[in-house]
Design a protein around this motif. Structure first.
Motif, PDB file in Angstrom:
ATOM      1  N   ALA A  19     -57.019  -4.785 -14.562  1.00 54.69           N
ATOM      2  CA  ALA A  19     -57.717  -3.788 -14.222  1.00 54.69           C
ATOM      3  C   ALA A  19     -59.369  -3.849 -15.148  1.00 54.69           C
ATOM      4  N   GLY A  20     -59.385  -4.092 -16.233  1.00 57.24           N
ATOM      5  CA  GLY A  20     -60.306  -4.094 -17.417  1.00 57.24           C
ATOM      6  C   GLY A  20     -59.990  -4.877 -18.611  1.00 57.24           C
ATOM      7  N   GLY A  21     -60.726  -4.735 -19.172  1.00 60.77           N
ATOM      8  CA  GLY A  21     -60.879  -5.854 -20.521  1.00 60.77           C
ATOM      9  C   GLY A  21     -61.293  -5.138 -21.349  1.00 60.77           C
ATOM     10  N   VAL A  22     -61.106  -5.820 -22.820  1.00 59.05           N
ATOM     11  CA  VAL A  22     -61.735  -5.807 -24.027  1.00 59.05           C
ATOM     12  C   VAL A  22     -61.427  -6.786 -25.288  1.00 59.05           C
ATOM     13  N   ILE A  23     -62.134  -8.289 -25.265  1.00 54.24           N
ATOM     14  CA  ILE A  23     -62.581  -8.688 -25.957  1.00 54.24           C
ATOM     15  C   ILE A  23     -63.383  -9.001 -26.953  1.00 54.24           C
ATOM     16  N   TYR A  24     -62.853  -8.887 -28.605  1.00 53.20           N
ATOM     17  CA  TYR A  24     -63.818  -8.417 -29.702  1.00 53.20           C
ATOM     18  C   TYR A  24     -63.561  -9.581 -30.325  1.00 53.20           C
ATOM     19  N   LEU A  25     -65.039 -10.108 -30.830  1.00 56.23           N
ATOM     20  CA  LEU A  25     -65.289 -11.302 -31.776  1.00 56.23           C
ATOM     21  C   LEU A  25     -65.528 -10.583 -33.299  1.00 56.23           C
ATOM     22  N   PRO A  26     -64.136 -10.668 -34.382  1.00 56.09           N
ATOM     23  CA  PRO A  26     -64.714 -10.594 -35.630  1.00 56.09           C
ATOM     24  C   PRO A  26     -65.401 -10.764 -36.393  1.00 56.09           C
ATOM     25  N   GLU A  53     -49.783 -14.714 -20.706  1.00 59.91           N
ATOM     26  CA  GLU A  53     -50.317 -13.695 -20.369  1.00 59.91           C
ATOM     27  C   GLU A  53     -51.204 -13.187 -21.083  1.00 59.91           C
ATOM     28  N   TRP A  54     -50.900 -12.449 -22.581  1.00 66.10           N
ATOM     29  CA  TRP A  54     -52.067 -12.327 -23.246  1.00 66.10           C
ATOM     30  C   TRP A  54     -53.190 -12.805 -23.589  1.00 66.10           C
ATOM     31  N   ASP A  55     -52.798 -13.928 -23.561  1.00 68.42           N
ATOM     32  CA  ASP A  55     -54.264 -15.211 -23.652  1.00 68.42           C
ATOM     33  C   ASP A  55     -55.476 -15.029 -22.608  1.00 68.42           C
ATOM     34  N   THR A  56     -54.859 -14.762 -21.005  1.00 66.13           N
ATOM     35  CA  THR A  56     -56.023 -14.647 -20.321  1.00 66.13           C
ATOM     36  C   THR A  56     -56.310 -13.523 -19.241  1.00 66.13           C
ATOM     37  N   ALA A  57     -55.327 -12.479 -19.895  1.00 65.54           N
ATOM     38  CA  ALA A  57     -55.457 -11.276 -19.046  1.00 65.54           C
ATOM     39  C   ALA A  57     -56.643 -10.209 -19.068  1.00 65.54           C
ATOM     40  N   ALA A  58     -57.125 -10.555 -20.591  1.00 62.81           N
ATOM     41  CA  ALA A  58     -58.845  -9.782 -20.852  1.00 62.81           C
ATOM     42  C   ALA A  58     -59.973 -10.115 -20.432  1.00 62.81           C
ATOM     43  N   GLY A  59     -59.722 -11.827 -20.556  1.00 65.22           N
ATOM     44  CA  GLY A  59     -61.011 -12.127 -20.039  1.00 65.22           C
ATOM     45  C   GLY A  59     -60.795 -12.191 -18.697  1.00 65.22           C
ATOM     46  N   HIS A  60     -59.152 -12.733 -17.801  1.00 69.11           N
ATOM     47  CA  HIS A  60     -59.078 -12.408 -16.308  1.00 69.11           C
ATOM     48  C   HIS A  60     -60.328 -11.356 -15.947  1.00 69.11           C
ATOM     49  N   ALA A  61     -59.732 -10.093 -16.097  1.00 68.00           N
ATOM     50  CA  ALA A  61     -60.559  -8.338 -15.751  1.00 68.00           C
ATOM     51  C   ALA A  61     -61.928  -8.767 -16.618  1.00 68.00           C
ATOM     52  N   GLY A  68     -63.473 -15.548 -10.810  1.00 68.93           N
ATOM     53  CA  GLY A  68     -62.159 -16.101 -11.175  1.00 68.93           C
ATOM     54  C   GLY A  68     -60.996 -16.295 -12.331  1.00 68.93           C
ATOM     55  N   VAL A  69     -60.181 -16.421 -12.111  1.00 69.51           N
ATOM     56  CA  VAL A  69     -59.163 -17.454 -12.667  1.00 69.51           C
ATOM     57  C   VAL A  69     -58.627 -17.190 -12.323  1.00 69.51           C
ATOM     58  N   TYR A  70     -57.958 -19.029 -11.447  1.00 70.61           N
ATOM     59  CA  TYR A  70     -57.356 -18.876 -10.206  1.00 70.61           C
ATOM     60  C   TYR A  70     -56.252 -20.116 -10.988  1.00 70.61           C
TER      61      TYR A  70
END
Length: 259
Positions: free
Chosen positions: A115-122, A218-226, A234-236
């Protein structure tokens, strides 16, 4: 009613703090790693980031699934309405190699879809955030960039007809099956990158498609997917018949195509 905006603001703050802890280890050059039972490496930075995310996100009272703690039985988690799905350090191999292509991934998942995602590049202090409620935006060194949703989603058949295409691929895991998929295009330029940065290459139109014919979790893709969903991308699954689903009995993803 879950306040997605509030939760993502909290996730941004948690990701920033975790990223600072990662960079402290990164700058120290302490890259020694232990090998987990699945043969993947884990470092002090992974563990420090994990501790911060669990503490900060735990205050929401939502359940958490993490790469460094993915042992919750399906019989318990299958009833969850909302939960956090996190990767404290996505791209541990990139971290160890010192190339800077690693991220902190935090996804808010509702049932079986992000439903939502955050990706941070330190390394670049770039924070990507996205959901249907908040829209999609990037904060980098004080600058805000907003990404309006696409008017319509890309279609694989249209991309196959193009004379030239840019393909995001994994820097550390370019499989034979992925190479076979890429060979279907007339002229493909490969753009390697680590971690979930490949999803953000699609968002910023630096790549047209990201095929992943190899093992991911699943944790590799969920944030980017959101984030991609909120931008009308989409991520199909490989057959293009449906998108990836989450909170499965087996947390491994099938092969996928993001675009």
């Amino acid at each position: 009613m879950t306040d997605t905006r509030y939760l993502l603001e909290l996730a941004e703050s948690a990701a920033l703090e975790a990223g600072q802890a990662i960079m402290k280890v990164y700058r120290s050059g302490e890259f020694s790693a232990m090998i987990k039972p699945d043969k993947s490496p884990v470092t002090k930075a992974d563990r420090n980031s994990q501790a911060i995310l669990l503490e900060r996100l735990g205050k929401t009272n939502l359940p958490i699934i993490s790469e460094e703690g993915a042992d919750i039985e399906f019989g318990k988690r299958k009833f969850w309405e909302y939960y956090w799905l996190i990767d404290p350090l996505d791209g541990t191999k990139e971290f160890i190699s010192g190339n800077g292509e690693f991220t902190v991934n935090i996804a808010l998942v509702r049932r079986d879809m992000p439903a939502g995602g955050v990706i941070y590049l330190p390394c670049t202090d770039a924070m990507y955030t996205g959901s249907k409620e908040t829209g999609v935006y990037k904060r980098e060194k004080g600058k805000l960039t907003v990404f309006p949703p696409r008017a319509e989603r890309n279609r694989l058949e249209n991309l196959l007809e193009r004379r030239r295409i840019t393909v995001a691929v994994s820097r550390s895991h370019l499989s034979a099956d992925t190479k076979i998929f890429v060979s279907r295009f007339q002229h493909a330029t490969l753009r390697p990158a680590g971690s979930s940065m490949k999803f953000m290459m699609l968002l910023e139109n630096r790549a047209d498609i990201y095929p992943r014919m190899g093992t991911t979790m699943e944790w590799d893709t969920a944030a980017g997917h959101a984030i991609l969903n909120a931008s009308n991308r989409g991520v199909y699954q490989q057959d293009m018949g449906s998108e990836l689903r989450y909170n499965k009995p087996d947390l491994r993803n099938p092969y996928f195509i993001a675009m």
